[in-house]
Scaffold this motif. Structure first.
Motif, PDB file in Angstrom:
ATOM      1  N   GLU A 137       6.358  -4.488  -2.130  1.00  0.00           N
ATOM      2  CA  GLU A 137       5.463  -4.680  -0.987  1.00  0.00           C
ATOM      3  C   GLU A 137       5.748  -5.970  -0.231  1.00  0.00           C
ATOM      4  OE1 GLU A 137       1.351  -4.098  -1.499  1.00  0.00           O
ATOM      5  OE2 GLU A 137       1.549  -1.960  -1.933  1.00  0.00           O
ATOM      6  N   SER A 138       6.365  -6.943  -0.879  1.00  0.00           N
ATOM      7  CA  SER A 138       6.723  -8.170  -0.167  1.00  0.00           C
ATOM      8  C   SER A 138       7.850  -7.928   0.822  1.00  0.00           C
ATOM      9  CB  SER A 138       7.121  -9.257  -1.168  1.00  0.00           C
ATOM     10  OG  SER A 138       8.324  -8.922  -1.837  1.00  0.00           O
ATOM     11  N   HIS A 139       8.455  -6.747   0.752  1.00  0.00           N
ATOM     12  CA  HIS A 139       9.520  -6.369   1.688  1.00  0.00           C
ATOM     13  C   HIS A 139       9.010  -5.444   2.792  1.00  0.00           C
ATOM     14  CE1 HIS A 139      12.972  -7.995  -0.659  1.00  0.00           C
ATOM     15  NE2 HIS A 139      12.114  -7.852  -1.662  1.00  0.00           N
ATOM     16  N   ILE A 140       7.718  -5.168   2.807  1.00  0.00           N
ATOM     17  CA  ILE A 140       7.140  -4.295   3.834  1.00  0.00           C
ATOM     18  C   ILE A 140       6.487  -5.138   4.921  1.00  0.00           C
ATOM     19  CG2 ILE A 140       5.409  -2.521   4.308  1.00  0.00           C
ATOM     20  CD1 ILE A 140       5.845  -1.453   1.493  1.00  0.00           C
ATOM     21  N   ALA A 141       6.916  -4.952   6.166  1.00  0.00           N
ATOM     22  CA  ALA A 141       6.355  -5.699   7.293  1.00  0.00           C
ATOM     23  C   ALA A 141       4.982  -5.163   7.682  1.00  0.00           C
ATOM     24  CB  ALA A 141       7.301  -5.632   8.493  1.00  0.00           C
ATOM     25  N   GLY A 142       4.832  -3.849   7.658  1.00  0.00           N
ATOM     26  CA  GLY A 142       3.570  -3.227   8.066  1.00  0.00           C
ATOM     27  C   GLY A 142       3.779  -1.749   8.315  1.00  0.00           C
ATOM     28  N   ILE A 143       2.781  -1.127   8.929  1.00  0.00           N
ATOM     29  CA  ILE A 143       2.840   0.315   9.162  1.00  0.00           C
ATOM     30  C   ILE A 143       2.489   0.644  10.608  1.00  0.00           C
ATOM     31  CG2 ILE A 143       2.272   0.815   6.753  1.00  0.00           C
ATOM     32  CD1 ILE A 143      -0.540   1.603   7.665  1.00  0.00           C
ATOM     33  N   SER A 144       2.959   1.784  11.051  1.00  0.00           N
ATOM     34  CA  SER A 144       2.648   2.344  12.373  1.00  0.00           C
ATOM     35  C   SER A 144       2.458   3.850  12.206  1.00  0.00           C
ATOM     36  CB  SER A 144       3.779   2.057  13.371  1.00  0.00           C
ATOM     37  OG  SER A 144       4.033   0.682  13.507  1.00  0.00           O
ATOM     38  N   ILE A 145       2.141   4.526  13.302  1.00  0.00           N
ATOM     39  CA  ILE A 145       2.052   5.985  13.308  1.00  0.00           C
ATOM     40  C   ILE A 145       3.423   6.552  13.657  1.00  0.00           C
ATOM     41  CG2 ILE A 145       0.852   7.979  14.282  1.00  0.00           C
ATOM     42  CD1 ILE A 145      -1.343   6.021  15.223  1.00  0.00           C
ATOM     43  N   LEU A 146       3.762   7.671  13.053  1.00  0.00           N
ATOM     44  CA  LEU A 146       5.054   8.324  13.305  1.00  0.00           C
ATOM     45  C   LEU A 146       4.857   9.814  13.521  1.00  0.00           C
ATOM     46  CD1 LEU A 146       8.213   8.475  13.213  1.00  0.00           C
ATOM     47  CD2 LEU A 146       8.000   8.678  10.722  1.00  0.00           C
ATOM     48  N   ASN A 147       5.495  10.341  14.542  1.00  0.00           N
ATOM     49  CA  ASN A 147       5.590  11.790  14.752  1.00  0.00           C
ATOM     50  C   ASN A 147       7.063  12.154  14.692  1.00  0.00           C
ATOM     51  OD1 ASN A 147       5.571  14.452  15.569  1.00  0.00           O
ATOM     52  ND2 ASN A 147       4.269  14.147  17.346  1.00  0.00           N
ATOM     53  N   ASP A 148       7.463  12.777  13.605  1.00  0.00           N
ATOM     54  CA  ASP A 148       8.853  13.193  13.420  1.00  0.00           C
ATOM     55  C   ASP A 148       8.975  14.650  13.864  1.00  0.00           C
ATOM     56  OD1 ASP A 148      11.534  12.811  12.579  1.00  0.00           O
ATOM     57  OD2 ASP A 148      11.103  13.900  10.739  1.00  0.00           O
ATOM     58  N   PHE A 188      10.019 -11.201  11.391  1.00  0.00           N
ATOM     59  CA  PHE A 188       9.687 -10.648  10.080  1.00  0.00           C
ATOM     60  C   PHE A 188      10.738 -10.992   9.031  1.00  0.00           C
ATOM     61  CE2 PHE A 188       6.551  -7.992  12.281  1.00  0.00           C
ATOM     62  CZ  PHE A 188       5.507  -8.036  11.358  1.00  0.00           C
ATOM     63  N   ALA A 189      11.959 -11.294   9.449  1.00  0.00           N
ATOM     64  CA  ALA A 189      12.989 -11.706   8.492  1.00  0.00           C
ATOM     65  C   ALA A 189      12.663 -13.060   7.871  1.00  0.00           C
ATOM     66  CB  ALA A 189      14.351 -11.758   9.175  1.00  0.00           C
ATOM     67  N   MET A 190      11.749 -13.797   8.467  1.00  0.00           N
ATOM     68  CA  MET A 190      11.354 -15.096   7.933  1.00  0.00           C
ATOM     69  C   MET A 190      10.511 -14.968   6.675  1.00  0.00           C
ATOM     70  SD  MET A 190      10.490 -16.908  11.603  1.00  0.00           S
ATOM     71  CE  MET A 190      10.257 -18.573  10.968  1.00  0.00           C
ATOM     72  N   GLY A 191       9.991 -13.782   6.400  1.00  0.00           N
ATOM     73  CA  GLY A 191       9.277 -13.547   5.149  1.00  0.00           C
ATOM     74  C   GLY A 191       7.787 -13.385   5.304  1.00  0.00           C
ATOM     75  N   PRO A 192       7.139 -12.735   4.332  1.00  0.00           N
ATOM     76  CA  PRO A 192       5.717 -12.439   4.440  1.00  0.00           C
ATOM     77  C   PRO A 192       4.822 -13.673   4.470  1.00  0.00           C
ATOM     78  CG  PRO A 192       6.547 -11.895   2.246  1.00  0.00           C
ATOM     79  CD  PRO A 192       7.731 -12.205   3.095  1.00  0.00           C
ATOM     80  N   ALA A 193       5.194 -14.729   3.782  1.00  0.00           N
ATOM     81  CA  ALA A 193       4.357 -15.937   3.779  1.00  0.00           C
ATOM     82  C   ALA A 193       4.273 -16.541   5.175  1.00  0.00           C
ATOM     83  CB  ALA A 193       4.901 -16.955   2.785  1.00  0.00           C
ATOM     84  N   VAL A 194       5.367 -16.491   5.909  1.00  0.00           N
ATOM     85  CA  VAL A 194       5.387 -17.026   7.275  1.00  0.00           C
ATOM     86  C   VAL A 194       4.523 -16.175   8.198  1.00  0.00           C
ATOM     87  CG1 VAL A 194       6.860 -17.515   9.266  1.00  0.00           C
ATOM     88  CG2 VAL A 194       7.647 -18.077   6.959  1.00  0.00           C
ATOM     89  N   VAL A 195       4.624 -14.852   8.067  1.00  0.00           N
ATOM     90  CA  VAL A 195       3.823 -13.955   8.898  1.00  0.00           C
ATOM     91  C   VAL A 195       2.337 -14.129   8.579  1.00  0.00           C
ATOM     92  CG1 VAL A 195       3.389 -11.542   9.514  1.00  0.00           C
ATOM     93  CG2 VAL A 195       5.729 -12.323   9.093  1.00  0.00           C
TER      94      VAL A 195
END
Length: 429
Positions: free
Chosen positions: A228-239, A83-90
């Motif tokens: 948003e170009s710095h966001i990789a994605g989302i998951s579920i979280l239980n804090d 993911f450090a490679m950037g959103p265009a690569v992903v």
């Protein structure tokens, strides 16, 4: 905003992978990423397709250019390097995988890299260097505030500044997890002094995780329009939260031991590319609310994610009796008062350097309606009204043996449903 759809969102597209076409979570239009291990001891990056995981490093030889480099970077214990490679690569990796998984002429080449029965575990997808939990669920904030300040539920700063605190990254674990009941100081209202012991008011929190992809340099804030170009994605979280410990310790500096003992994340990272068809406008602020300051102001016409969340409870007695988990509540991710972009921009505005794999929690997301509460403290009105379960048991807070299951998915007419999997945790003494 990255709300543009492309050929990977074609609702008519089908994968040749058995069972993927009608899968409730992982059709070919999703392709979430994870770190998995197999019975040969290898830990590598993979992509979910139906009931299978496609190994990325093993498939790299079938990819080209930047997509191949991304797949090779997933030959690691975490997804940080990829993911450090950037959103265009992903995005390019997604495009090439989609083509391979929908082209029957490539089936023989690719299916040998699919895993199912030999998968022995999933892992936290990133090396998490830092974790910040926000408080963006306005209905949750109002519900909690009304328990303690009935005449003034929201503090004056809530609608001006995204509220957050730094959590403990070392205690983040992947679902399914065992959650050891924490101990700490508590003080009963009628007690002269605090006492020490296990928490008696253990709670879950219905949240979403926002993962940072590319970071920023120290002293160089991320503009909200680029966030948003710095966001990789989302998951579920239980804090998970120990409410009795929290009540005694949180003033004046906020949560500490009540929060640092465990946070559970689901293993799948659903990218913003996959969520493009499920964008929606950020809910309008109530009349009279202040407008966001300039550094937080942006186009919010497609800034929210139309993701639905559900939380279920399964007690030890229910499991022994073969009873299905009982749904406690359901609510939307659109309950966020601040957008994901605003959270990233605010976090970095003072010059904080965000790093790949940083985790931002949304805070508990309650719908604002009965049945949409995102925690037990809300459902039970501070523990005053017990919840009746179908088998005759009752709960105010979590007991040993209780399993909390959170599911989330995005669904819209004309589009295949995509899911985020599950986030499970079982309380142990």
């Amino acid at each position: 905003m990255t709300a543009t759809t492309d050929f990977t969102h074609d609702p008519a597209a089908k994968s040749w992978v058995s069972g993927a076409a009608d899968h409730p979570d992982f059709p070919v239009q999703n392709l979430p990423l994870a770190i998995f291990s197999t019975d040969d001891g290898r830990i590598r990056g993979g992509v979910a397709i139906g009931d299978y995981i496609l190994c990325l490093p093993a498939s790299a030889e079938l990819l080209t250019g930047e997509a191949r480099k991304a797949a090779e970077a997933a030959d690691a214990l975490h997804l940080n390097a990829m993911f450090a490679m950037g959103p265009a690569v992903v995005t390019e990796l997604r495009h090439q995988l989609f083509r391979l998984l929908t082209d029957t002429s490539r089936q023989a080449e690719l299916e040998k890299h699919l895993h199912r029965d030999d998968v022995t575990g999933l892992h936290v997808p990133f090396h998490v260097g830092d974790y910040t939990d926000f408080y963006t669920g306005i209905h949750h904030a109002e519900n909690i505030g009304s328990l303690f300040r009935p005449d003034n539920p929201l503090l004056p700063n809530y609608k001006y500044v995204p509220i957050g605190y730094h959590g403990r990254s070392s205690s983040i674990r992947v679902s399914p997890a065992q959650v050891k009941r924490p101990s700490g100081q508590t003080k009963a209202p009628d007690a002269e002094a605090p006492s020490f012991g296990p928490s008696k008011r253990l709670d879950y929190e219905l949240e979403m995780a926002i993962w940072i992809g590319q970071g920023n340099d120290l002293g160089e804030p991320i503009p909200v329009g680029e966030a948003e170009s710095h966001i990789a994605g989302i998951s579920i979280l239980n804090d998970w939260s120990a409410r009795d410990i929290q009540a005694w310790e949180y003033q004046p500096l906020g949560p500490f031991l009540a929060k640092n003992f465990h946070s559970t994340v689901s293993p799948w990272v659903v990218t913003l590319d996959a969520l493009a068809p499920f964008r929606s406008a950020q809910p309008a602020r109530p009349e009279g609310d202040p407008a966001p300051m300039d550094y937080l102001a942006h186009d919010t016409s497609a800034a929210a994610f139309d993701v639905q969340m559900e939380v279920f409870l399964s007690t030890a007695k229910m499991r022994a009796g073969g009873d299905a988990p009982h749904r406690l509540s359901t609510g939307p991710m659109t309950a966020m008062y601040w957008t994901a972009a605003q959270l990233v921009a605010h976090h970095s505005v003072g010059g904080c350097n965000m790093q790949t794999g940083d985790l931002l929690g949304t805070g508990t997301l309650s719908s604002g309606e009965d049945g949409g509460e995102g925690s037990l403290i809300e459902l039970t009105r501070g523990g005053k009204q017990a919840i009746a379960l179908p088998n005759g048991e009752t709960r105010t807070f979590l007991e040993d043996g209780d399993e909390v299951i959170i599911r989330a998915y995005a669904e819209r007419e004309g589009q295949p449903r995509i899911g985020l999997g599950e986030c499970r945790g079982t309380v142990v003494g």
